[in-house]
Design a protein around this motif. Structure first.
Motif, PDB file in Angstrom:
ATOM      1  N   VAL A   8       0.861  -1.171   0.000  1.00  0.00           N
ATOM      2  CA  VAL A   8       0.000   0.000   0.000  1.00  0.00           C
ATOM      3  C   VAL A   8       0.904   1.230   0.000  1.00  0.00           C
ATOM      4  N   GLY A   9       0.643   2.130  -0.939  1.00  0.00           N
ATOM      5  CA  GLY A   9       1.441   3.346  -1.030  1.00  0.00           C
ATOM      6  C   GLY A   9       1.094   4.320   0.079  1.00  0.00           C
ATOM      7  N   ASP A  10       1.890   5.391   0.197  1.00  0.00           N
ATOM      8  CA  ASP A  10       1.692   6.393   1.247  1.00  0.00           C
ATOM      9  C   ASP A  10       0.294   7.011   1.219  1.00  0.00           C
ATOM     10  N   ARG A  11      -0.294   7.078   0.026  1.00  0.00           N
ATOM     11  CA  ARG A  11      -1.624   7.679  -0.101  1.00  0.00           C
ATOM     12  C   ARG A  11      -2.731   6.625  -0.047  1.00  0.00           C
ATOM     13  N   GLY A  12      -2.386   5.389   0.341  1.00  0.00           N
ATOM     14  CA  GLY A  12      -3.386   4.334   0.481  1.00  0.00           C
ATOM     15  C   GLY A  12      -3.713   3.633  -0.826  1.00  0.00           C
ATOM     16  N   GLN A  13      -2.922   3.866  -1.861  1.00  0.00           N
ATOM     17  CA  GLN A  13      -3.207   3.266  -3.159  1.00  0.00           C
ATOM     18  C   GLN A  13      -2.594   1.879  -3.290  1.00  0.00           C
ATOM     19  N   VAL A  14      -3.332   0.997  -3.972  1.00  0.00           N
ATOM     20  CA  VAL A  14      -2.892  -0.362  -4.242  1.00  0.00           C
ATOM     21  C   VAL A  14      -3.216  -0.661  -5.699  1.00  0.00           C
ATOM     22  N   THR A  15      -2.301  -1.327  -6.379  1.00  0.00           N
ATOM     23  CA  THR A  15      -2.563  -1.736  -7.757  1.00  0.00           C
ATOM     24  C   THR A  15      -3.171  -3.134  -7.749  1.00  0.00           C
ATOM     25  N   GLY A  25     -12.720  -8.230 -15.672  1.00  0.00           N
ATOM     26  CA  GLY A  25     -13.153  -7.189 -16.606  1.00  0.00           C
ATOM     27  C   GLY A  25     -13.025  -5.787 -16.056  1.00  0.00           C
ATOM     28  N   ILE A  26     -12.069  -5.575 -15.181  1.00  0.00           N
ATOM     29  CA  ILE A  26     -11.857  -4.243 -14.610  1.00  0.00           C
ATOM     30  C   ILE A  26     -10.872  -3.492 -15.499  1.00  0.00           C
ATOM     31  N   LYS A  27     -11.283  -2.308 -15.949  1.00  0.00           N
ATOM     32  CA  LYS A  27     -10.437  -1.504 -16.842  1.00  0.00           C
ATOM     33  C   LYS A  27     -10.093  -0.188 -16.162  1.00  0.00           C
ATOM     34  N   GLY A  28      -9.049   0.445 -16.658  1.00  0.00           N
ATOM     35  CA  GLY A  28      -8.669   1.754 -16.133  1.00  0.00           C
ATOM     36  C   GLY A  28      -9.846   2.718 -16.194  1.00  0.00           C
ATOM     37  N   GLY A  29     -10.068   3.443 -15.131  1.00  0.00           N
ATOM     38  CA  GLY A  29     -11.181   4.378 -15.064  1.00  0.00           C
ATOM     39  C   GLY A  29     -12.446   3.785 -14.468  1.00  0.00           C
ATOM     40  N   ASP A  30     -12.512   2.447 -14.351  1.00  0.00           N
ATOM     41  CA  ASP A  30     -13.676   1.814 -13.729  1.00  0.00           C
ATOM     42  C   ASP A  30     -13.711   2.135 -12.239  1.00  0.00           C
ATOM     43  N   GLU A  31     -14.902   2.165 -11.715  1.00  0.00           N
ATOM     44  CA  GLU A  31     -15.077   2.347 -10.284  1.00  0.00           C
ATOM     45  C   GLU A  31     -15.264   0.968  -9.654  1.00  0.00           C
ATOM     46  N   VAL A  32     -14.584   0.710  -8.553  1.00  0.00           N
ATOM     47  CA  VAL A  32     -14.756  -0.547  -7.830  1.00  0.00           C
ATOM     48  C   VAL A  32     -15.322  -0.234  -6.453  1.00  0.00           C
ATOM     49  N   LYS A  33     -15.917  -1.248  -5.846  1.00  0.00           N
ATOM     50  CA  LYS A  33     -16.463  -1.083  -4.498  1.00  0.00           C
ATOM     51  C   LYS A  33     -15.564  -1.788  -3.502  1.00  0.00           C
ATOM     52  N   PHE A  34     -15.401  -1.184  -2.345  1.00  0.00           N
ATOM     53  CA  PHE A  34     -14.711  -1.817  -1.225  1.00  0.00           C
ATOM     54  C   PHE A  34     -15.777  -2.168  -0.203  1.00  0.00           C
ATOM     55  N   VAL A  35     -15.851  -3.449   0.159  1.00  0.00           N
ATOM     56  CA  VAL A  35     -16.865  -3.923   1.084  1.00  0.00           C
ATOM     57  C   VAL A  35     -16.163  -4.611   2.250  1.00  0.00           C
ATOM     58  N   GLU A  36     -16.506  -4.193   3.450  1.00  0.00           N
ATOM     59  CA  GLU A  36     -15.930  -4.806   4.645  1.00  0.00           C
ATOM     60  C   GLU A  36     -16.859  -5.921   5.103  1.00  0.00           C
ATOM     61  N   VAL A  37     -16.312  -7.149   5.172  1.00  0.00           N
ATOM     62  CA  VAL A  37     -17.074  -8.310   5.618  1.00  0.00           C
ATOM     63  C   VAL A  37     -16.272  -8.975   6.715  1.00  0.00           C
ATOM     64  N   ASN A  38     -16.839  -8.957   7.919  1.00  0.00           N
ATOM     65  CA  ASN A  38     -16.135  -9.469   9.095  1.00  0.00           C
ATOM     66  C   ASN A  38     -14.774  -8.787   9.193  1.00  0.00           C
ATOM     67  N   ASP A  39     -13.695  -9.548   9.106  1.00  0.00           N
ATOM     68  CA  ASP A  39     -12.372  -8.930   9.232  1.00  0.00           C
ATOM     69  C   ASP A  39     -11.655  -8.838   7.881  1.00  0.00           C
ATOM     70  N   GLU A  40     -12.414  -8.872   6.770  1.00  0.00           N
ATOM     71  CA  GLU A  40     -11.826  -8.817   5.441  1.00  0.00           C
ATOM     72  C   GLU A  40     -12.352  -7.616   4.663  1.00  0.00           C
ATOM     73  N   ILE A  41     -11.562  -7.172   3.707  1.00  0.00           N
ATOM     74  CA  ILE A  41     -11.978  -6.121   2.788  1.00  0.00           C
ATOM     75  C   ILE A  41     -12.058  -6.748   1.403  1.00  0.00           C
ATOM     76  N   LEU A  42     -13.227  -6.697   0.798  1.00  0.00           N
ATOM     77  CA  LEU A  42     -13.428  -7.227  -0.540  1.00  0.00           C
ATOM     78  C   LEU A  42     -13.424  -6.077  -1.539  1.00  0.00           C
ATOM     79  N   ILE A  43     -12.812  -6.302  -2.688  1.00  0.00           N
ATOM     80  CA  ILE A  43     -12.853  -5.339  -3.776  1.00  0.00           C
ATOM     81  C   ILE A  43     -13.766  -5.933  -4.834  1.00  0.00           C
TER      82      ILE A  43
END
Length: 89
Positions: A8-15, A25-43
């Protein structure tokens, strides 16, 4: 399940690894969702109307091809074997 590690970069970014982007099918410019489930983070990749419609079009085309293949196979069987006899049950 595959596992990929990224820093994770200094600004919280991850590739997101290319293999995962491509398979989902995720392309540059697409929006993704971050979902917290129990103790995990799903993208989660985007689910927009066009992607859903494309999936339905592909499924319909596949079903059409299968139906055509079955019709062809049935016609070949009838040509070789003749009509199925009537059954008196």
């Amino acid at each position: 399940m595959s596992e990929h590690r990224r820093k994770v970069g200094d600004r919280g970014q991850v590739t997101i690894p290319k293999e995962l982007r491509d398979s989902r099918g995720i392309k540059g410019g697409d929006e993704v969702k971050f979902v917290e489930v129990n103790d995990e983070i799903l993208i989660k990749p985007p689910t927009d109307d066009e992607r859903l419609a494309e999936g339905y079009r592909k499924r319909a085309e596949r079903s059409r091809r299968i139906a055509e293949e079955m019709d062809e196979a049935s016609s070949e069987a009838t040509d070789r074997l003749g009509e199925a006899p009537d059954r008196d049950d």
